[in-house]
Scaffold this motif. Structure first.
Motif, short mmCIF file in Angstrom:
data_model
loop_
_atom_site.label_atom_id
_atom_site.label_comp_id
_atom_site.label_asym_id
_atom_site.label_seq_id
_atom_site.Cartn_x
_atom_site.Cartn_y
_atom_site.Cartn_z
N LYS A 11 0.84 -1.21 0.00
CA LYS A 11 0.00 0.00 0.00
C LYS A 11 0.87 1.26 0.00
CE LYS A 11 -3.61 2.31 2.64
NZ LYS A 11 -4.36 2.33 3.90
N LYS A 12 1.88 1.29 0.85
CA LYS A 12 2.78 2.44 0.94
C LYS A 12 3.60 2.56 -0.35
CE LYS A 12 4.45 5.75 3.51
NZ LYS A 12 3.63 6.91 3.81
N PHE A 13 4.04 1.44 -0.89
CA PHE A 13 4.80 1.41 -2.14
C PHE A 13 3.99 2.04 -3.27
CE2 PHE A 13 6.09 -0.54 -6.11
CZ PHE A 13 7.48 -0.46 -6.07
N THR A 14 2.73 1.62 -3.40
CA THR A 14 1.86 2.12 -4.45
C THR A 14 1.61 3.62 -4.28
OG1 THR A 14 0.78 -0.03 -4.62
CG2 THR A 14 -0.42 1.85 -5.51
N GLU A 15 1.43 4.04 -3.05
CA GLU A 15 1.18 5.45 -2.74
C GLU A 15 2.36 6.32 -3.19
OE1 GLU A 15 1.23 7.77 1.44
OE2 GLU A 15 -0.20 6.12 1.34
N LEU A 16 3.59 5.86 -2.95
CA LEU A 16 4.77 6.65 -3.28
C LEU A 16 5.24 6.47 -4.73
CD1 LEU A 16 6.80 6.13 0.02
CD2 LEU A 16 5.62 8.22 -0.72
N ALA A 17 4.91 5.35 -5.35
CA ALA A 17 5.39 5.06 -6.71
C ALA A 17 4.91 6.08 -7.74
CB ALA A 17 4.97 3.65 -7.13
N ARG A 18 3.79 6.70 -7.49
CA ARG A 18 3.26 7.66 -8.46
C ARG A 18 4.12 8.91 -8.59
NH1 ARG A 18 -1.42 10.76 -5.41
NH2 ARG A 18 -0.70 10.40 -3.31
N PHE A 19 5.06 9.11 -7.66
CA PHE A 19 5.91 10.29 -7.68
C PHE A 19 7.24 10.05 -8.40
CE2 PHE A 19 3.28 10.80 -3.85
CZ PHE A 19 2.65 11.99 -4.18
N VAL A 20 7.48 8.83 -8.85
CA VAL A 20 8.79 8.51 -9.45
C VAL A 20 8.64 7.89 -10.84
CG1 VAL A 20 10.00 8.26 -7.26
CG2 VAL A 20 8.83 6.30 -8.22
N GLY A 21 7.71 8.37 -11.60
CA GLY A 21 7.35 7.85 -12.91
C GLY A 21 8.38 7.07 -13.69
N ASP A 22 9.52 7.68 -14.05
CA ASP A 22 10.51 7.03 -14.91
C ASP A 22 11.12 5.79 -14.28
OD1 ASP A 22 10.08 8.97 -16.77
OD2 ASP A 22 11.86 10.14 -16.28
N TYR A 23 11.18 5.74 -12.97
CA TYR A 23 11.81 4.61 -12.29
C TYR A 23 10.89 3.39 -12.22
CZ TYR A 23 15.18 8.13 -10.92
OH TYR A 23 16.13 9.12 -10.94
N VAL A 24 9.62 3.62 -12.41
CA VAL A 24 8.65 2.51 -12.35
C VAL A 24 7.67 2.60 -13.53
CG1 VAL A 24 8.79 2.10 -9.86
CG2 VAL A 24 7.24 3.85 -10.71
N ASP A 25 8.21 2.84 -14.72
CA ASP A 25 7.35 3.01 -15.88
C ASP A 25 7.06 1.70 -16.63
OD1 ASP A 25 9.89 2.76 -16.87
OD2 ASP A 25 9.83 4.53 -18.14
N THR A 26 7.63 0.60 -16.15
CA THR A 26 7.27 -0.72 -16.71
C THR A 26 6.94 -1.66 -15.56
OG1 THR A 26 9.50 -1.67 -16.64
CG2 THR A 26 8.92 -0.40 -18.62
N ASP A 27 6.19 -2.65 -15.85
CA ASP A 27 5.79 -3.62 -14.83
C ASP A 27 7.01 -4.31 -14.22
OD1 ASP A 27 3.71 -4.73 -13.32
OD2 ASP A 27 3.57 -6.48 -14.61
#
Length: 183
Positions: free
Chosen positions: A84-100
């Protein structure tokens, strides 16, 4: 807005128009000025987001959220809480998590070492697979721990059956029996 676009099936070309319609007061005044300053006649949705976030989501705040994301570790959280916390913060780091695959890899990096080593052997490449497998592993670990604790209660710490609930030597004497060393 992204949810509304999906629901209303808004094309890429119309997204900026759609959003600008909902801007009110000083945000609307700001947008009219920002739009006039743009060199491109057509402003894409990605460009709008960049301009908007540059104005209303300060770079300092963005940097702070990125740091929180990269420092995020599971530690005392359950897999569900960590996810839950990971998903909440992941939206702020687009390029680092732009693929599955990138999301899955980063999620694994923050797991407790004992859990991470157990999921690494599966070489999973999707985020959903990693989360699902971690939930199963964590559930099994919790179940094993409960079983060990249950055995400790049944048997003493030295492995002998606990006398709790049976008559102790003192109770034998109290009832007039002699303990002769037998059962």
């Amino acid at each position: 807005m992204e949810k509304a676009f999906t629901l209303a099936v808004v094309s890429e070309e119309k997204k900026v128009d759609y959003v600008s319609y909902f801007l009110k007061d000083e945000v609307n005044y700001w947008w009219e000025t920002a739009r006039a300053l743009e060199e491109e006649e057509v402003i894409t949705w990605d460009r709008f987001k960049k301009i908007f976030l540059g104005k209303y989501f300060l770079r300092y705040m963005q940097t702070q959220m990125e740091l929180k994301f990269f420092e995020l570790k599971q530690e005392g959280m359950t897999v569900g809480e960590y996810e839950k916390k990971f998903t909440e913060l992941a939206r702020f780091v687009g390029d680092y998590v732009d693929t599955d695959e990138k999301i899955a890899k980063r999620f694994q990096q923050g797991l407790k070492p004992c859990l991470r080593s157990r999921v690494d052997v599966f070489e999973l490449t999707t985020y959903a697979e990693v989360v699902q497998k971690m939930m199963v592993i964590e559930g099994e670990s919790d179940q094993n721990l409960k079983e060990k604790e249950s055995k400790k209660r049944k048997f003493g710490s030295n492995g002998e059956r606990s006398t709790q609930g049976s008559l102790s030597g003192r109770n034998f004497k109290k009832f007039g029996y002699q303990n002769q060393g037998g059962p």
